[in-house]
Each structure stands twice: as C-alpha cells, then as structure tokens.
Design a protein around this motif. Structure first.
Motif, PDB file in Angstrom:
ATOM      1  N   ASN A  90      60.871  10.617  70.869  1.00 51.39           N
ATOM      2  CA  ASN A  90      61.063   9.171  70.988  1.00 51.39           C
ATOM      3  C   ASN A  90      59.922   8.463  70.269  1.00 51.39           C
ATOM      4  OD1 ASN A  90      63.388   9.433  72.683  1.00 51.39           O
ATOM      5  ND2 ASN A  90      61.999  10.022  74.326  1.00 51.39           N
ATOM      6  N   ASN A  91      60.057   7.178  70.054  1.00 53.74           N
ATOM      7  CA  ASN A  91      59.051   6.418  69.318  1.00 53.74           C
ATOM      8  C   ASN A  91      57.690   6.457  70.000  1.00 53.74           C
ATOM      9  OD1 ASN A  91      61.236   5.783  67.756  1.00 53.74           O
ATOM     10  ND2 ASN A  91      60.868   3.588  67.751  1.00 53.74           N
ATOM     11  N   TYR A  92      56.635   6.590  69.196  1.00 54.00           N
ATOM     12  CA  TYR A  92      55.271   6.510  69.712  1.00 54.00           C
ATOM     13  C   TYR A  92      54.996   5.056  70.125  1.00 54.00           C
ATOM     14  CZ  TYR A  92      54.557   5.236  64.766  1.00 54.00           C
ATOM     15  OH  TYR A  92      54.665   4.674  63.527  1.00 54.00           O
ATOM     16  N   PRO A  93      54.026   4.821  71.015  1.00 57.34           N
ATOM     17  CA  PRO A  93      53.753   3.458  71.479  1.00 57.34           C
ATOM     18  C   PRO A  93      52.898   2.665  70.486  1.00 57.34           C
ATOM     19  CG  PRO A  93      52.328   5.006  72.611  1.00 57.34           C
ATOM     20  CD  PRO A  93      53.272   5.826  71.758  1.00 57.34           C
ATOM     21  N   ASN A  94      52.883   1.359  70.655  1.00 61.43           N
ATOM     22  CA  ASN A  94      51.960   0.506  69.907  1.00 61.43           C
ATOM     23  C   ASN A  94      50.540   0.798  70.363  1.00 61.43           C
ATOM     24  OD1 ASN A  94      53.794  -1.030  68.325  1.00 61.43           O
ATOM     25  ND2 ASN A  94      54.328  -2.238  70.120  1.00 61.43           N
ATOM     26  N   TYR A  95      49.598   0.601  69.476  1.00 61.13           N
ATOM     27  CA  TYR A  95      48.165   0.783  69.740  1.00 61.13           C
ATOM     28  C   TYR A  95      47.841   2.188  70.251  1.00 61.13           C
ATOM     29  CZ  TYR A  95      48.297  -4.262  69.361  1.00 61.13           C
ATOM     30  OH  TYR A  95      48.501  -5.532  68.919  1.00 61.13           O
ATOM     31  N   ASP A  96      48.538   3.171  69.744  1.00 62.19           N
ATOM     32  CA  ASP A  96      48.264   4.548  70.135  1.00 62.19           C
ATOM     33  C   ASP A  96      47.157   5.097  69.234  1.00 62.19           C
ATOM     34  OD1 ASP A  96      48.582   6.869  71.617  1.00 62.19           O
ATOM     35  OD2 ASP A  96      50.158   7.676  70.336  1.00 62.19           O
ATOM     36  N   TYR A  97      46.398   6.025  69.760  1.00 58.24           N
ATOM     37  CA  TYR A  97      45.318   6.630  68.982  1.00 58.24           C
ATOM     38  C   TYR A  97      44.934   7.956  69.606  1.00 58.24           C
ATOM     39  CZ  TYR A  97      40.840   7.537  66.854  1.00 58.24           C
ATOM     40  OH  TYR A  97      39.820   8.129  66.176  1.00 58.24           O
ATOM     41  N   PHE A  98      44.692   8.960  68.768  1.00 60.20           N
ATOM     42  CA  PHE A  98      44.047  10.189  69.220  1.00 60.20           C
ATOM     43  C   PHE A  98      43.389  10.873  68.037  1.00 60.20           C
ATOM     44  CE2 PHE A  98      48.539  11.505  68.632  1.00 60.20           C
ATOM     45  CZ  PHE A  98      48.408  12.569  67.753  1.00 60.20           C
ATOM     46  N   CYS A  99      42.441  11.749  68.348  1.00 58.93           N
ATOM     47  CA  CYS A  99      41.703  12.469  67.312  1.00 58.93           C
ATOM     48  C   CYS A  99      41.508  13.912  67.769  1.00 58.93           C
ATOM     49  CB  CYS A  99      40.354  11.801  67.062  1.00 58.93           C
ATOM     50  SG  CYS A  99      39.429  12.526  65.693  1.00 58.93           S
ATOM     51  N   TYR A 100      41.953  14.849  66.944  1.00 59.48           N
ATOM     52  CA  TYR A 100      41.776  16.276  67.200  1.00 59.48           C
ATOM     53  C   TYR A 100      40.880  16.851  66.102  1.00 59.48           C
ATOM     54  CZ  TYR A 100      46.049  16.480  70.139  1.00 59.48           C
ATOM     55  OH  TYR A 100      47.000  16.324  71.098  1.00 59.48           O
ATOM     56  N   VAL A 101      40.086  17.834  66.475  1.00 62.85           N
ATOM     57  CA  VAL A 101      39.349  18.615  65.486  1.00 62.85           C
ATOM     58  C   VAL A 101      39.826  20.056  65.654  1.00 62.85           C
ATOM     59  CG1 VAL A 101      37.098  19.444  64.711  1.00 62.85           C
ATOM     60  CG2 VAL A 101      37.345  17.096  65.552  1.00 62.85           C
ATOM     61  N   PHE A 102      40.368  20.628  64.574  1.00 58.89           N
ATOM     62  CA  PHE A 102      40.852  21.997  64.587  1.00 58.89           C
ATOM     63  C   PHE A 102      39.926  22.851  63.742  1.00 58.89           C
ATOM     64  CE2 PHE A 102      44.851  19.414  64.597  1.00 58.89           C
ATOM     65  CZ  PHE A 102      45.184  19.639  65.921  1.00 58.89           C
ATOM     66  N   GLU A 103      39.458  23.938  64.318  1.00 64.41           N
ATOM     67  CA  GLU A 103      38.643  24.883  63.558  1.00 64.41           C
ATOM     68  C   GLU A 103      39.251  26.261  63.760  1.00 64.41           C
ATOM     69  OE1 GLU A 103      34.041  26.298  62.866  1.00 64.41           O
ATOM     70  OE2 GLU A 103      34.476  24.813  64.397  1.00 64.41           O
ATOM     71  N   ALA A 104      39.442  26.961  62.675  1.00 65.41           N
ATOM     72  CA  ALA A 104      40.003  28.309  62.751  1.00 65.41           C
ATOM     73  C   ALA A 104      38.890  29.296  63.091  1.00 65.41           C
ATOM     74  CB  ALA A 104      40.658  28.683  61.430  1.00 65.41           C
ATOM     75  N   ALA A 105      39.158  30.160  64.041  1.00 66.49           N
ATOM     76  CA  ALA A 105      38.187  31.182  64.425  1.00 66.49           C
ATOM     77  C   ALA A 105      37.880  32.073  63.226  1.00 66.49           C
ATOM     78  CB  ALA A 105      38.733  32.015  65.583  1.00 66.49           C
ATOM     79  N   SER A 106      36.648  32.436  63.082  1.00 67.21           N
ATOM     80  CA  SER A 106      36.187  33.320  62.004  1.00 67.21           C
ATOM     81  C   SER A 106      36.511  32.784  60.613  1.00 67.21           C
ATOM     82  CB  SER A 106      36.778  34.722  62.166  1.00 67.21           C
ATOM     83  OG  SER A 106      36.430  35.253  63.426  1.00 67.21           O
ATOM     84  N   GLY A 107      36.679  31.481  60.489  1.00 67.91           N
ATOM     85  CA  GLY A 107      36.922  30.888  59.175  1.00 67.91           C
ATOM     86  C   GLY A 107      38.283  31.185  58.583  1.00 67.91           C
ATOM     87  N   ASN A 108      39.211  31.676  59.417  1.00 65.25           N
ATOM     88  CA  ASN A 108      40.567  31.954  58.921  1.00 65.25           C
ATOM     89  C   ASN A 108      41.181  30.688  58.332  1.00 65.25           C
ATOM     90  OD1 ASN A 108      40.812  34.708  59.708  1.00 65.25           O
ATOM     91  ND2 ASN A 108      41.063  34.045  61.827  1.00 65.25           N
ATOM     92  N   PRO A 109      42.070  30.839  57.365  1.00 63.17           N
ATOM     93  CA  PRO A 109      42.746  29.653  56.833  1.00 63.17           C
ATOM     94  C   PRO A 109      43.784  29.128  57.824  1.00 63.17           C
ATOM     95  CG  PRO A 109      43.593  31.619  55.781  1.00 63.17           C
ATOM     96  CD  PRO A 109      42.450  32.058  56.659  1.00 63.17           C
ATOM     97  N   MET A 110      44.027  27.816  57.770  1.00 66.69           N
ATOM     98  CA  MET A 110      45.057  27.176  58.588  1.00 66.69           C
ATOM     99  C   MET A 110      46.022  26.442  57.671  1.00 66.69           C
ATOM    100  SD  MET A 110      43.183  25.294  61.798  1.00 66.69           S
ATOM    101  CE  MET A 110      41.924  24.504  60.818  1.00 66.69           C
ATOM    102  N   GLU A 111      47.276  26.399  58.084  1.00 67.49           N
ATOM    103  CA  GLU A 111      48.273  25.588  57.406  1.00 67.49           C
ATOM    104  C   GLU A 111      48.868  24.652  58.447  1.00 67.49           C
ATOM    105  OE1 GLU A 111      51.814  26.905  54.718  1.00 67.49           O
ATOM    106  OE2 GLU A 111      52.544  26.763  56.798  1.00 67.49           O
ATOM    107  N   ILE A 112      48.871  23.356  58.153  1.00 71.81           N
ATOM    108  CA  ILE A 112      49.553  22.381  58.999  1.00 71.81           C
ATOM    109  C   ILE A 112      50.799  21.946  58.254  1.00 71.81           C
ATOM    110  CG2 ILE A 112      49.466  20.070  60.008  1.00 71.81           C
ATOM    111  CD1 ILE A 112      46.551  20.456  60.578  1.00 71.81           C
ATOM    112  N   CYS A 113      51.932  22.033  58.934  1.00 67.38           N
ATOM    113  CA  CYS A 113      53.206  21.573  58.379  1.00 67.38           C
ATOM    114  C   CYS A 113      53.762  20.527  59.329  1.00 67.38           C
ATOM    115  CB  CYS A 113      54.184  22.732  58.249  1.00 67.38           C
ATOM    116  SG  CYS A 113      55.845  22.190  57.741  1.00 67.38           S
TER     117      CYS A 113
END
Length: 171
Positions: free
Chosen positions: A90-113
């Motif tokens: 469903n639609n996200y709300p007005n004035y929504d906000y969040f911040c994530y920090v993703f770090e791969a263990a052992s420097g493995n590569p990550m792909e975000i799709c």
C-alpha cells in the motif's frame, strides 16, 4: 536537505567511534542516553538462522516521522534479505523517513535489487526518494545497486504518495 544533513552528521559521528561491546554498555549508559539521534548497536543478520531460498525480512525501522531520526545498522552475512517502504504494497505515508546502513560481513559484495519500485517521480527526485550511497532514485521501474557498504535512506514529502518499493539484498 535538512534531513540528509542530519543523517550524514549522525552517521559520521557514529562511524567515528568503534562499536560498543556488551560489557561496555552499562558503563556508557549516560553517554548513550545523550546520543538520541543514532543507535550504535549493530544488528547481525544471517549468522544464527538457517538460510533458506526465500529472502528474509530485515527488521522495520525503529523511528517514525515524529521521532528524532535513527539509523539502523545491519551486518549482513551471506544470504538474501529484503526491506520495503512503509505500508508496502500500500502507499507509504507522507513525511516518512528511515535510514539503514548495510555492511556485508567480511567485505562480501552485496547486490540490491528494487523491484517493484514506484516512488513519486520528479526530474531531480526532489519530492520522495530512495537514496543509496548518495544516489537518489524516484519514479518507477527496476534498478540494481552494488557495494559492500551501503547507506539506504528514504524520505517522502507532505503531498502525493505511491506504493513504494520492495528491495532484495543478496550477499
């Protein structure tokens, strides 16, 4: 712009200090309560659960639009995970906000799709946007992003809302 500045300042301050050990938490309780903008706790994901073929959900943000902005840190072990916009599909709300920090263990590569991705369109992504390491995305479609350390920040303004996004992370 103000939100981005605050997030960057908080992120810089949090990254400038090493993560707390469990034994240090009680000794630093006073300084922890003074740091309202971020959590220094790293959430390790993927190590203690049996991995499956299905992407595993990441915990929802711990803040909302009326709180001081928090940053959720995830150390991701090999596997598949996902995060979504608030209220997805469903639609996200007005004035929504969040911040994530993703770090791969052992420097493995990550792909975000991100598929589907449907956020209010604008030529400069000035209204609603998902930002990955400083690159803003809005509009609709599918996109991929790569790295071993990714800061994902979402913000919506006070007008139109859209269905948002479903993003998988593969480590």
């Amino acid at each position: 712009m103000f939100r981005l500045t605050i997030c960057c300042l908080v992120l810089g301050a949090a990254l400038a200090k090493p993560a707390e050990k469990a034994s240090d938490k009680s000794a630093n309780h006073a300084s922890k309560s003074e740091m309202l903008h971020s959590r220094k706790t790293v959430i390790e994901v993927g190590e203690s659960r049996g991995l499956s073929d299905d992407p595993q959900p990441l915990p929802k943000p711990t803040t909302n639009s009326t709180d001081l902005r928090g940053i959720d840190y995830f150390l991701l072990h090999p596997g598949q995970y996902y995060f979504t916009s608030t209220n997805y599909p469903n639609n996200y709300p007005n004035y929504d906000y969040f911040c994530y920090v993703f770090e791969a263990a052992s420097g493995n590569p990550m792909e975000i799709c991100c598929n589907p991705f449907d956020v209010e369109p604008h030529p400069n992504c000035d209204y609603d946007w998902l930002q990955l390491n400083g690159d803003k995305f809005c509009g609709s479609g599918t996109f991929y992003y790569y790295g071993s350390y990714i800061v994902a920040e979402f913000s919506s303004d006070g007008s139109t809302t859209y269905p948002g996004f479903y993003c998988t992370i593969t480590v």
